[in-house]
Design an enzyme around this catalytic site. Sequence first.
Site, PDB file in Angstrom:
ATOM      1  N   ASN A 230      39.889  42.368  27.220  1.00 40.02           N
ATOM      2  CA  ASN A 230      40.232  41.736  28.489  1.00 40.02           C
ATOM      3  C   ASN A 230      39.823  40.256  28.429  1.00 40.02           C
ATOM      4  OD1 ASN A 230      40.892  41.467  31.313  1.00 40.02           O
ATOM      5  ND2 ASN A 230      40.276  43.600  31.611  1.00 40.02           N
TER       6      ASN A 230
ATOM      7  N   ARG B   9      41.087  34.074  38.353  1.00 38.78           N
ATOM      8  CA  ARG B   9      40.217  34.933  39.154  1.00 38.78           C
ATOM      9  C   ARG B   9      41.074  35.660  40.193  1.00 38.78           C
ATOM     10  NH1 ARG B   9      37.726  29.721  40.451  1.00 38.78           N
ATOM     11  NH2 ARG B   9      38.616  28.817  42.352  1.00 38.78           N
ATOM     12  N   MET B  10      42.195  36.164  39.730  1.00 41.47           N
ATOM     13  CA  MET B  10      43.181  36.786  40.612  1.00 41.47           C
ATOM     14  C   MET B  10      42.634  38.019  41.343  1.00 41.47           C
ATOM     15  SD  MET B  10      45.974  34.935  39.915  1.00 41.47           S
ATOM     16  CE  MET B  10      47.407  35.899  40.333  1.00 41.47           C
TER      17      MET B  10
ATOM     18  N   SER C 253      37.803  44.151  33.983  1.00 41.53           N
ATOM     19  CA  SER C 253      38.184  42.872  34.571  1.00 41.53           C
ATOM     20  C   SER C 253      36.938  42.172  35.113  1.00 41.53           C
ATOM     21  CB  SER C 253      39.185  43.069  35.710  1.00 41.53           C
ATOM     22  OG  SER C 253      39.364  41.855  36.430  1.00 41.53           O
TER      23      SER C 253
ATOM     24  N   GLY D  82      44.503  36.058  22.820  1.00 42.69           N
ATOM     25  CA  GLY D  82      44.638  34.839  22.038  1.00 42.69           C
ATOM     26  C   GLY D  82      45.641  34.889  20.912  1.00 42.69           C
TER      27      GLY D  82
END
Length: 370
Positions: free
Chosen positions: A264, A125-126, A192, A315
């Site tokens: 994302n 959660r930057m 995001s 992934g």
Amino acid sequence: MIGTYAYKRYIRPKLFKMSEDDAEIGHEYVMKKLEWLSRHPFLLRFLKLITFVRSEKLQQNLWGLNFPNPIGLAAGMDKYAQALSAWEALGFGFIDFGGITKDEETGNPRPRQFRLAKHKAIINRMRFNNHGADKTRDVLRILPQPKIPRFCNVGKSVNTLVDDIDKVIEDYTYTVRKLTPYVSGFEINPSSPNSPGLRKLLGKKMLESLCGAVVQTVRDECKRLYIPEKPCGVKGSPDASKEEWAEMIEASIHSGIQFLTLVNTTVDKKIPGSVEVYDIQGGMSGRPLFLKALNAVEFASKEVCDKLVIIGCGGIFTINDALSMFRAGARLLKILTCLVYEGPFTPKNINKGILNHLKDCGYEDMSKFL
């Protein structure tokens, strides 16, 4: 594969131990080492000798840019553009850095990065912590010219309200104007999950307005600077419905966008094939994201009809993952979380795997395979 084994056996355990309570500590440690490496050209040349897979079969030319191989670094790893030369030396075919916002941002309070080692995943959660457009420009202008394409992921400053589309456009285009001379292209980030309300920008009308303004700004800047036009793309959400993906694609095509990055991080914390659900705020990347990313790429490839280049992201860990993405319609791929779990030789391993696949199947080069 010796390098990968050494990383997993000796280096990864130490990195994970030093950052058990805050995964960002390990990330910062690695970035400082790579920043130091970036200042030593001799070491970069030596590293490139052992990591870069050189073959014309892997090359592609898109938008007048030469991609020596299809494996790129995803945005979010190098938010401060502090180790761009090192990434090139590690064998990547192109690089994304950022996201970069108009204003300097500190991001959310720590801890804000969490490893799910059991599932080879990371929840972060930057938010858009970065130097801001002006300081980033100052960093880029003194760097040597890159030998691979270098893209800037562009985000929204936290103080700019999402509902004020004019202010949002002003925010994104400010960054674009500052950085156009120093990058190969831009990736617009309206997806995001860590910037409050940002995904509202994925609505068709707002996205078309934003993308159209960014594309036009890039064109105007390139014309002003007498340089070739640079491509712009959009990074999509894995949590959108097919109808929302279709609207994103339509808006992107209408506004002059040249590529889509799919996808994302996801806010869905359920692990595929498991009953586990992690109640941690933020976006999840890594292995659990792969099927969502693959489905998005497959859907988009049928919708775009070659009007947009699709970049698979999410992934990807192995050569089989990469081949699945290519078969689904991706032209290029981006990786990030796999570097944490598999190590810095991952681009080399995947590129060698692609070469072996081309040889085994009798393809002359990537263009025949894609």
